[in-house]
Design an enzyme around this catalytic site. Structure first.
Site, mmCIF file in Angstrom:
data_model
loop_
_atom_site.group_PDB
_atom_site.id
_atom_site.type_symbol
_atom_site.label_atom_id
_atom_site.label_comp_id
_atom_site.label_asym_id
_atom_site.label_seq_id
_atom_site.Cartn_x
_atom_site.Cartn_y
_atom_site.Cartn_z
ATOM 1 N N ASP A 17 0.829 -1.209 0.000
ATOM 2 C CA ASP A 17 0.000 0.000 0.000
ATOM 3 C C ASP A 17 0.866 1.262 0.000
ATOM 4 O O ASP A 17 1.981 1.255 0.516
ATOM 5 C CB ASP A 17 -0.909 -0.032 1.241
ATOM 6 N N ARG A 30 -0.741 9.530 -9.938
ATOM 7 C CA ARG A 30 -0.766 8.266 -9.192
ATOM 8 C C ARG A 30 -0.156 7.126 -9.993
ATOM 9 O O ARG A 30 0.436 6.200 -9.430
ATOM 10 C CB ARG A 30 -2.210 7.916 -8.796
ATOM 11 N N HIS A 34 2.313 3.813 -9.084
ATOM 12 C CA HIS A 34 2.087 2.396 -9.394
ATOM 13 C C HIS A 34 3.280 1.819 -10.165
ATOM 14 O O HIS A 34 3.662 0.668 -9.955
ATOM 15 C CB HIS A 34 0.787 2.215 -10.184
ATOM 16 N N TRP A 66 -11.882 -1.922 -7.786
ATOM 17 C CA TRP A 66 -12.668 -1.527 -8.968
ATOM 18 C C TRP A 66 -13.455 -0.258 -8.711
ATOM 19 O O TRP A 66 -13.949 0.364 -9.663
ATOM 20 C CB TRP A 66 -13.637 -2.638 -9.380
ATOM 21 N N ARG A 68 -12.271 2.476 -7.887
ATOM 22 C CA ARG A 68 -11.439 3.643 -8.264
ATOM 23 C C ARG A 68 -11.846 4.143 -9.657
ATOM 24 O O ARG A 68 -12.476 3.412 -10.424
ATOM 25 C CB ARG A 68 -9.962 3.243 -8.247
ATOM 26 N N LEU A 128 11.330 -19.856 -5.188
ATOM 27 C CA LEU A 128 10.255 -19.128 -4.477
ATOM 28 C C LEU A 128 8.918 -19.256 -5.213
ATOM 29 O O LEU A 128 8.865 -19.111 -6.442
ATOM 30 C CB LEU A 128 10.655 -17.645 -4.394
ATOM 31 N N SER A 188 -8.151 -4.832 5.024
ATOM 32 C CA SER A 188 -8.718 -4.526 3.705
ATOM 33 C C SER A 188 -9.068 -5.791 2.910
ATOM 34 O O SER A 188 -8.700 -5.922 1.740
ATOM 35 C CB SER A 188 -7.768 -3.620 2.906
ATOM 36 N N GLU A 199 1.500 -13.163 12.453
ATOM 37 C CA GLU A 199 2.036 -11.982 13.134
ATOM 38 C C GLU A 199 1.920 -10.801 12.175
ATOM 39 O O GLU A 199 2.272 -10.907 10.997
ATOM 40 C CB GLU A 199 3.502 -12.209 13.515
HETATM 41 C C1 IPE Z 1 -5.371 -2.745 -0.130
HETATM 42 O O1 IPE Z 1 -5.062 -1.402 -0.296
HETATM 43 C C2 IPE Z 1 -5.350 -3.439 -1.469
HETATM 44 C C3 IPE Z 1 -4.034 -3.573 -2.085
HETATM 45 C C4 IPE Z 1 -2.889 -3.192 -1.575
HETATM 46 C C5 IPE Z 1 -4.029 -4.211 -3.366
HETATM 47 P P1 IPE Z 1 -6.193 -0.277 -0.456
HETATM 48 O O2 IPE Z 1 -5.476 1.014 -0.618
HETATM 49 O O3 IPE Z 1 -7.143 -0.662 -1.512
HETATM 50 O O4 IPE Z 1 -6.940 -0.379 0.953
HETATM 51 P P2 IPE Z 1 -7.863 0.676 1.731
HETATM 52 O O5 IPE Z 1 -8.903 1.134 0.754
HETATM 53 O O6 IPE Z 1 -6.987 1.798 2.167
HETATM 54 O O7 IPE Z 1 -8.413 -0.096 2.890
HETATM 55 C C1 IPE Z 2 -1.497 0.369 -3.402
HETATM 56 O O1 IPE Z 2 -1.339 1.742 -3.406
HETATM 57 C C2 IPE Z 2 -1.809 -0.180 -4.781
HETATM 58 C C3 IPE Z 2 -3.181 -0.655 -4.938
HETATM 59 C C4 IPE Z 2 -4.118 -0.655 -4.030
HETATM 60 C C5 IPE Z 2 -3.551 -1.185 -6.244
HETATM 61 P P1 IPE Z 2 -2.575 2.737 -3.373
HETATM 62 O O2 IPE Z 2 -2.966 3.050 -4.781
HETATM 63 O O3 IPE Z 2 -3.671 2.223 -2.510
HETATM 64 O O4 IPE Z 2 -1.899 4.009 -2.710
HETATM 65 P P2 IPE Z 2 -2.521 4.984 -1.623
HETATM 66 O O5 IPE Z 2 -3.053 4.142 -0.504
HETATM 67 O O6 IPE Z 2 -3.626 5.739 -2.319
HETATM 68 O O7 IPE Z 2 -1.379 5.850 -1.217
HETATM 69 MG MG MG Z 3 -4.094 2.399 -0.526
#
Ligand code: IPE
Ligand code: IPE
Ligand code: MG
Length: 232
Positions: A17, A30, A34, A66, A68, A128, A188, A199
């Site tokens: 995240d 953004r 990614h 989805w 987003r 792995l 999440s 843990e």
């Molecule tokens: C969890 O991150 C999903 C992934 C890392 C793929 P999100 O950014 O979607 O989670 P929330 O919305 O902050 O809980």
């Molecule tokens: C994690 O980063 C990637 C996915 C959830 C696909 P985010 O896109 O959730 O980044 P933040 O949480 O908005 O910083």
């Molecule tokens: Mg996030």
């Protein structure tokens, strides 16, 4: 006396995240976050393999992602496809076995075909195991498991073993260690069944800044913990 109470984890799971915030802090779109996130995936896979980790589960896209804007889900699907191509090229060299966990709904046919090919072509690799959680939701996984079990027309009530045997990757041991980056402290909808006794390790590091050293820190923290499993 050593303060290491546990052997290194066999299975590490990561909620990757913070890509968006990494980009935002640099006034970048953004999508740039990614892209850097994909580089962190590469580094982390290499580091985990080097440390002798057996299984690495990476949360790459949730069923809830989805929600987003379409520009962002398009970017993520694009990157996903590039990552599949990249590992189709490189997985054998790194002896990686790739598994994919998640729902097939809403993924386009080209991506599904690439996923299937990559899983098939790496099935015999012995290094792995990388389990990519793509279009993954733990509640969806549990409902799918119940339905798969019901389809066997069971004569007896469901047991713990029955349910576990119908999850997406029943052959994987539960993760001993779950890492979440970016400072958020929640699951999440990730591995709700499998993380019953994992843990949890939370770090403020944003995913694009994650690397082998951060992984080692998390593993060391894990190895110092006293795990009790309800005992004393
Ligand atoms: C969890 O991150 C999903 C992934 C890392 C793929 P999100 O950014 O979607 O989670 P929330 O919305 O902050 O809980
Ligand atoms: C994690 O980063 C990637 C996915 C959830 C696909 P985010 O896109 O959730 O980044 P933040 O949480 O908005 O910083
Ligand atoms: Mg996030």
């Amino acid at each position: 006396m050593s303060d290491l109470l546990n052997p290194p984890p066999q299975h590490v799971a990561i909620i990757m995240d913070g890509n968006g915030r990494w980009a935002q802090r640099r006034a970048l779109p953004r999508s740039a976050g990614h892209r850097e996130g994909a580089a962190a995936v590469r580094r982390t896979i290499e580091a985990a393999a080097k440390m002798g980790t057996r299984y690495l589960t990476l949360y790459a896209f949730s069923t809830e992602n989805w929600s987003r804007p379409p520009e962002e889900t398009d970017t993520l699907m694009d990157l996903l496809e590039k990552t599949l191509d990249e590992y189709q090229q490189n997985a054998d060299k790194q002896d990686l076995r790739i598994l994919i966990s998640g729902s097939r709904d809403k993924l386009n046919a080209r991506i599904l075909a690439k996923m299937d090919r990559l899983v098939r072509s790496t099935a015999q690799n012995k290094g792995l195991t990388v389990n990519l959680a793509l279009n993954y939701g733990a509640r969806q996984e549990l409902v799918a498991a119940v339905n798969r079990w019901l389809a066997t027309r069971p004569a007896q009530p469901c047991t713990l073993q029955d349910l576990a045997a119908h999850l997406y990757q029943p052959q994987l041991p539960d993760p001993e260690l779950l890492i979440r980056t970016s400072g958020e402290q929640r699951l999440s909808n990730f591995l709700l069944w499998q993380c019953a006794y994992s843990e949890l390790y939370f770090t403020p590091v944003l995913w694009p800044d994650f690397n082998g050293q951060e992984l080692q820190k998390a593993v060391l923290d894990y190895r110092r913990r006293q795990r009790r499993f309800g005992g004393i």
